[in-house]
Design an enzyme around this catalytic site. Sequence first.
Site, PDB file in Angstrom:
ATOM      1  N   LYS A 170       3.790  -8.752  -7.208  1.00 16.45           N
ATOM      2  CA  LYS A 170       3.667  -7.299  -7.058  1.00 16.45           C
ATOM      3  C   LYS A 170       4.769  -6.552  -7.786  1.00 16.45           C
ATOM      4  O   LYS A 170       4.523  -5.524  -8.408  1.00 16.45           O
ATOM      5  CB  LYS A 170       3.668  -6.919  -5.566  1.00 16.45           C
ATOM      6  CG  LYS A 170       2.336  -7.213  -4.893  1.00 16.45           C
ATOM      7  CD  LYS A 170       2.291  -6.727  -3.445  1.00 16.45           C
ATOM      8  CE  LYS A 170       0.902  -6.969  -2.874  1.00 16.45           C
ATOM      9  NZ  LYS A 170       0.827  -6.716  -1.422  1.00 16.45           N
TER      10      LYS A 170
ATOM     11  N   CYS B 141      23.486  -0.127  21.711  1.00  9.44           N
ATOM     12  CA  CYS B 141      22.625  -0.832  20.745  1.00  9.44           C
ATOM     13  C   CYS B 141      23.133  -2.267  20.557  1.00  9.44           C
ATOM     14  O   CYS B 141      24.337  -2.518  20.564  1.00  9.44           O
ATOM     15  CB  CYS B 141      22.651  -0.097  19.416  1.00  9.44           C
ATOM     16  SG  CYS B 141      21.671  -0.904  18.131  1.00  9.44           S
TER      17      CYS B 141
ATOM     18  N   ASP C 134       9.881  -7.412  -3.259  1.00 11.33           N
ATOM     19  CA  ASP C 134       8.657  -7.901  -2.614  1.00 11.33           C
ATOM     20  C   ASP C 134       8.467  -9.351  -3.036  1.00 11.33           C
ATOM     21  O   ASP C 134       8.953  -9.752  -4.101  1.00 11.33           O
ATOM     22  CB  ASP C 134       7.439  -7.077  -3.032  1.00 11.33           C
ATOM     23  CG  ASP C 134       6.305  -7.144  -2.025  1.00 11.33           C
ATOM     24  OD1 ASP C 134       5.823  -6.093  -1.598  1.00 11.33           O
ATOM     25  OD2 ASP C 134       5.896  -8.280  -1.639  1.00 11.33           O
TER      26      ASP C 134
ATOM     27  N   CYS D 264      -7.940  -9.560   9.820  1.00  7.42           N
ATOM     28  CA  CYS D 264      -6.850  -8.905   9.107  1.00  7.42           C
ATOM     29  C   CYS D 264      -6.719  -7.460   9.559  1.00  7.42           C
ATOM     30  O   CYS D 264      -7.623  -6.916  10.176  1.00  7.42           O
ATOM     31  CB  CYS D 264      -7.040  -8.976   7.594  1.00  7.42           C
ATOM     32  SG  CYS D 264      -8.442  -8.020   7.018  1.00  7.42           S
TER      33      CYS D 264
ATOM     34  N   CYS E 237      19.226   3.733  15.123  1.00  6.19           N
ATOM     35  CA  CYS E 237      18.858   2.731  14.124  1.00  6.19           C
ATOM     36  C   CYS E 237      17.563   2.079  14.597  1.00  6.19           C
ATOM     37  O   CYS E 237      17.052   2.392  15.665  1.00  6.19           O
ATOM     38  CB  CYS E 237      19.984   1.713  13.906  1.00  6.19           C
ATOM     39  SG  CYS E 237      20.032   0.332  15.070  1.00  6.19           S
TER      40      CYS E 237
ATOM     41  N   CYS F  89      25.922  -0.996  14.197  1.00 11.23           N
ATOM     42  CA  CYS F  89      25.394   0.313  14.611  1.00 11.23           C
ATOM     43  C   CYS F  89      26.387   0.973  15.562  1.00 11.23           C
ATOM     44  O   CYS F  89      26.714   2.157  15.410  1.00 11.23           O
ATOM     45  CB  CYS F  89      24.033   0.155  15.280  1.00 11.23           C
ATOM     46  SG  CYS F  89      23.410   1.676  16.016  1.00 11.23           S
TER      47      CYS F  89
ATOM     48  N   ASN G 123      11.739 -12.881  -0.592  1.00 12.63           N
ATOM     49  CA  ASN G 123      11.649 -12.420   0.791  1.00 12.63           C
ATOM     50  C   ASN G 123      13.078 -12.108   1.272  1.00 12.63           C
ATOM     51  O   ASN G 123      13.914 -13.002   1.328  1.00 12.63           O
ATOM     52  CB  ASN G 123      11.024 -13.556   1.615  1.00 12.63           C
ATOM     53  CG  ASN G 123      10.923 -13.219   3.088  1.00 12.63           C
ATOM     54  OD1 ASN G 123      11.423 -12.186   3.548  1.00 12.63           O
ATOM     55  ND2 ASN G 123      10.263 -14.086   3.833  1.00 12.63           N
TER      56      ASN G 123
ATOM     57  N   GLY H 143       0.798  -1.229   0.000  1.00 11.84           N
ATOM     58  CA  GLY H 143       0.000   0.000   0.000  1.00 11.84           C
ATOM     59  C   GLY H 143       0.825   1.271   0.000  1.00 11.84           C
ATOM     60  O   GLY H 143       0.470   2.254  -0.657  1.00 11.84           O
TER      61      GLY H 143
HETATM   62 ZN   LIG Z   1      21.374   0.940  16.760  1.00 14.37          ZN
END
Ligand SMILES: [Zn+2]
Length: 422
Positions: free
Chosen positions: A122, A297, A99, A244, A220, A302, A145, A78
């Site tokens: 898609k 993190c 996708d 849904c 992040c 990161c 995926n 969407g």
């Molecule tokens: Zn992070």
Amino acid sequence: MTESLENLREKIASLEKELQQEKERNDSFKKREKIAEMSSEVVDSNPYSRLMALKRMGIVENYEKIRDYTVAVVGVGGVGSVTAEMLTRCGIGKLLLFDYDKVELANMNRLFFQPHQAGQSKVEAAAGTLLAINPDVQFEVHNYNITTVDNFDHFMNRISKGSLTEGPVDIVLSCVDNYEARMAVNRACNELNQTWFESGVSENAVSGHIQFLVPGETACFDCAPPLVVASQIDERTLKKDGVCAASLPTTMGIVAGLLVQNVLKYLLKFGVVSSYLGYNALLDYFPSMVVRPNPTCEDNWCRRRQQEYAAAEAVRATQAATAAPQPQQQEEAVTHEDNSWGICLVDETPTEPRTDPAGGTSPVTPPGAVVGGLAPGIRVAYDRPAADGAEDDSDNRGAVGSSAPPAPDVTLEELMATMKSL
Ligand SMILES: [Zn+2]
């Protein structure tokens, strides 16, 4: 006998008419020729005249530069499909689409896809439509995926080598609908030092957000409990149970619009790029805030990016040889009272300006800011176990903790301008 001949003639006439109509319809689908150079010429046949006018209006300095950029859109649902269409119409250089879903009739409450595309992948369906809209754009589609091991490696490869010049893409846009995929995009972008945008729409269809993520400089996706509308509920399970998520073409179109607007500002260097921008449809309210990285993190890429950013900032600071040293600040663990998923509507009443952990009133705290420096109307998605030391340090703007990187290059003026627009 005469009668059946007459019938046949009628039938032939009707078929001929149908054939003629079909031919005319096909002609109307004729793709336009590629255009070698974007022109500012104001003629009805120039698909770029209105965009190039941004230069004459003094908004964008060099609009045609958009053709040099490559954008990866992860998730063509969407939000992602509308995002891809907007970028295509704007004349982006190249789009990478990822996708693994198929178009379904259940998607027809949203924009972009059409019933005759039901059953197609898609990405294939999107590329077909988009190429017809603008043949100047290059498309690369991947129907898989990204969260599986093999696909993730390939995804990393395409992000780092998929641009028009076979280098890294200019920006990655996450338009996915689940936590695992967001984490996969986060992991890839931290490792590749790739700037990206996260986006989302809530399962009740009446709120959404976009978030700008620069590895090392901003939080992040793994730094703090996500300020996103993420659900850990598997959509397939939902479908099985006959339940849904709700969705509205309006909310998704608005979030896609906010996303692409900020992508254009980032790529073409005009205006202020929002760090975090939420959308509350029930109140038409747009909370905005800055989210700083978490030095503890769990994503080690990161943490490494944060160190690199801090080092680069230190060099910049030395070079600039600016005066007053910034005050040291105690790190403070923030306990989040709320534990539910999704960005929800909370008290909208402006409160007193928040006092920051250093004791002073934070000059950049938006009016009405609430617990932990979150802008009103924004909640964290879940609590982190205290043991991992995670904290939301979105309130650390302008202050430097012992191990925290310096404040980002967001000026007070820019923040105020952003807030003013709320
Ligand atoms: Zn992070």
